[in-house]
Design a protein around this motif. Structure first.
Motif, PDB file in Angstrom:
ATOM      1  N   ALA A  27       0.878  -1.133   0.187  1.00 39.41           N
ATOM      2  CA  ALA A  27      -0.015   0.084   0.106  1.00 39.41           C
ATOM      3  C   ALA A  27       0.670   1.364  -0.042  1.00 39.41           C
ATOM      4  N   SER A  28       1.964   1.400   0.791  1.00 38.12           N
ATOM      5  CA  SER A  28       2.753   2.447   0.765  1.00 38.12           C
ATOM      6  C   SER A  28       3.427   2.599  -0.509  1.00 38.12           C
ATOM      7  N   TRP A  29       4.068   1.631  -1.122  1.00 35.27           N
ATOM      8  CA  TRP A  29       4.704   1.715  -2.538  1.00 35.27           C
ATOM      9  C   TRP A  29       3.721   2.160  -3.242  1.00 35.27           C
ATOM     10  N   ALA A  30       2.371   1.624  -3.343  1.00 34.89           N
ATOM     11  CA  ALA A  30       1.438   2.030  -4.481  1.00 34.89           C
ATOM     12  C   ALA A  30       1.010   3.573  -4.202  1.00 34.89           C
ATOM     13  N   GLU A  31       1.064   4.054  -3.084  1.00 34.61           N
ATOM     14  CA  GLU A  31       0.570   5.355  -2.855  1.00 34.61           C
ATOM     15  C   GLU A  31       1.653   6.194  -3.426  1.00 34.61           C
ATOM     16  N   GLU A  32       2.870   6.091  -3.055  1.00 37.33           N
ATOM     17  CA  GLU A  32       4.063   6.815  -3.498  1.00 37.33           C
ATOM     18  C   GLU A  32       4.217   6.718  -4.982  1.00 37.33           C
ATOM     19  N   HIS A 183      -1.955  13.534  -9.270  1.00 41.32           N
ATOM     20  CA  HIS A 183      -1.253  14.078  -8.001  1.00 41.32           C
ATOM     21  C   HIS A 183      -2.337  14.575  -6.897  1.00 41.32           C
ATOM     22  N   THR A 184      -2.672  13.602  -6.042  1.00 45.87           N
ATOM     23  CA  THR A 184      -3.786  13.652  -5.033  1.00 45.87           C
ATOM     24  C   THR A 184      -3.440  13.678  -3.760  1.00 45.87           C
ATOM     25  N   SER A 185      -4.437  13.947  -2.870  1.00 49.76           N
ATOM     26  CA  SER A 185      -4.306  13.476  -1.461  1.00 49.76           C
ATOM     27  C   SER A 185      -4.924  12.376  -1.058  1.00 49.76           C
TER      28      SER A 185
END
Length: 394
Positions: A27-32, A183-185
């Motif tokens: 999840a963290s890699w995907a978000e980054e 590029h979103t929150s």
């Protein structure tokens, strides 16, 4: 494939549940990186989940709406962006099942094909020999980065040439330009980029006028008698997404209780947050909110599944109530996430703690135009007051 051999709902939900650790891991890699990892996409395909809304004759399962909701819920419990993207793929597989059978033969010839798309008009179409020439751009195009096909909506001349109407078109993703602007929150890993068509020819067989589609006049002959493919488009599409926010609420609950043991409430006499009455009040309130969200989500799915199986006509109030249920589900689930988030303490703002991502994803989902609670409350209220709906998307 005989539909009788399709996995049960419990089996499909179990498969989705088994993917949760993998989704959480990435999840963290995907978000980054603002996209789903290929490993996650492949795991979803390997689990057979991309077949939920594919016709049985192509090896699909023709699952009912409740099954889609429950599978999406489990995936979103691991990662909301994955759950949302999968929901879009399920919706667009279903949409493909409304097109002429020859188009379905073309699209579903690829095993575990991924079809992405959206319903808002973003382009213009002009008549061409045997089809339409389309130009335009479509933002929020979830799943496009990992899809073979894309459903787009453009404004085209009506058959009499007197006006314009929206048409739904299926096009290969390879024919579209991808603009990397996501590029979103929130829902960052969904990779909901913008796609662009430049003088793209679409054969008429891959074009459906939206007006008839919104009134359940579909083009497929072989799917016409199949309950799954005779539900109304907008309620079906919108309800297919609701598991995303249910999964987020469940994820928030899990993260909160995983971190609860050993935590204290700083600058108070409470050495254990678990023993503080305020914690008891908060978690009880959140549990009730999740129950309410699930009630509304499951009521919407049940109505769709019942009426499609019975072949019953839809009343305007029933369509509007689906929108009401979805608005309630999204709002209540977000409120539950907010309760857990506010009770998680300042340390939860670290990116290593999933709660901050869960809260941002829940906020993002509640801003969606079709799912926004206030918009859906207003729509249902208009209908209850005897007024006509102020939208075609009902």
């Amino acid at each position: 494939m005989d539909i009788a051999t399709a996995p049960t709902r419990d089996e499909l939900v179990r498969r989705a549940s088994e993917l949760v650790p993998l989704l959480q891991k990435h999840a963290s890699w995907a978000e980054e990186n603002r996209r789903l990892p290929d490993e996650v996409v492949e795991a979803i395909a390997d689990a057979g989940l991309l077949r939920l809304r594919v016709p049985a004759r192509y090896g699909g399962y023709e699952c009912d709406t409740r099954t889609v909701v429950d599978v999406v819920t489990e995936l979103a419990r691991g990662d909301a962006s994955t759950g949302w993207t999968f929901a879009v793929w399920s919706i667009c597989s279903w949409l493909t099942g409304l097109f002429p059978d020859e188009v379905q033969d073309e699209v579903f010839a690829t095993p575990d094909v991924r079809v992405s798309g959206l319903l808002s008009p973003g382009g213009a179409a002009t008549p061409a020999d045997g089809g339409l020439t389309v130009n335009g751009r479509w933002a929020f195009n979830t799943g496009a980065l990992h899809s073979e096909w894309n459903s787009i909506v453009a404004m085209a001349p009506t058959p009499d040439g007197a006006g314009q109407w929206p048409v739904l078109a299926l096009v290969p993703v390879s024919d579209l330009e991808i603009v990397d602007d996501w590029h979103t929150s929130g829902l960052r890993a969904s990779g909901s980029v913008t796609t662009v068509a430049r003088d793209l020819f679409v054969p008429m067989r891959r074009v459906l006028p939206m007006g008839p589609v919104l009134q359940e006049h579909y083009a497929s002959e072989r799917n016409a008698a199949t309950p799954v493919y005779r539900t109304p488009m907008l309620p079906t599409a919108a309800t297919s997404t609701v598991g995303t926010v249910l999964g987020l609420a469940r994820a928030a609950r899990e993260v909160f209780f995983e971190r609860l043991p050993g935590r204290k409430i700083t600058y108070t006499a409470y050495e254990s947050q678990r023993e503080a009455p305020i914690t008891h009040l908060k978690v009880a309130k959140a549990a009730a909110l999740i129950d309410e969200a699930e009630f509304h989500a499951h009521r919407a799915a049940a109505l769709l599944d019942h009426k499609s199986a019975a072949g019953e006509e839809w009343e305007i109030e029933e369509r509007a109530r689906i929108r009401l249920d979805l608005g309630c589900a999204y709002e209540r689930a977000k409120e539950a996430v907010d309760v857990y988030n506010s009770a998680s303490g300042a340390s939860s703002v670290y990116t290593s703690v999933p709660m901050q991502r869960i809260a941002r994803d829940a906020q993002t989902l509640n801003l969606h135009a079709i799912l926004h609670p206030d918009t859906n409350y207003e729509l249902y209220g208009r209908v209850l007051c005897g007024l006509e709906p102020n939208t075609l998307y009902i």
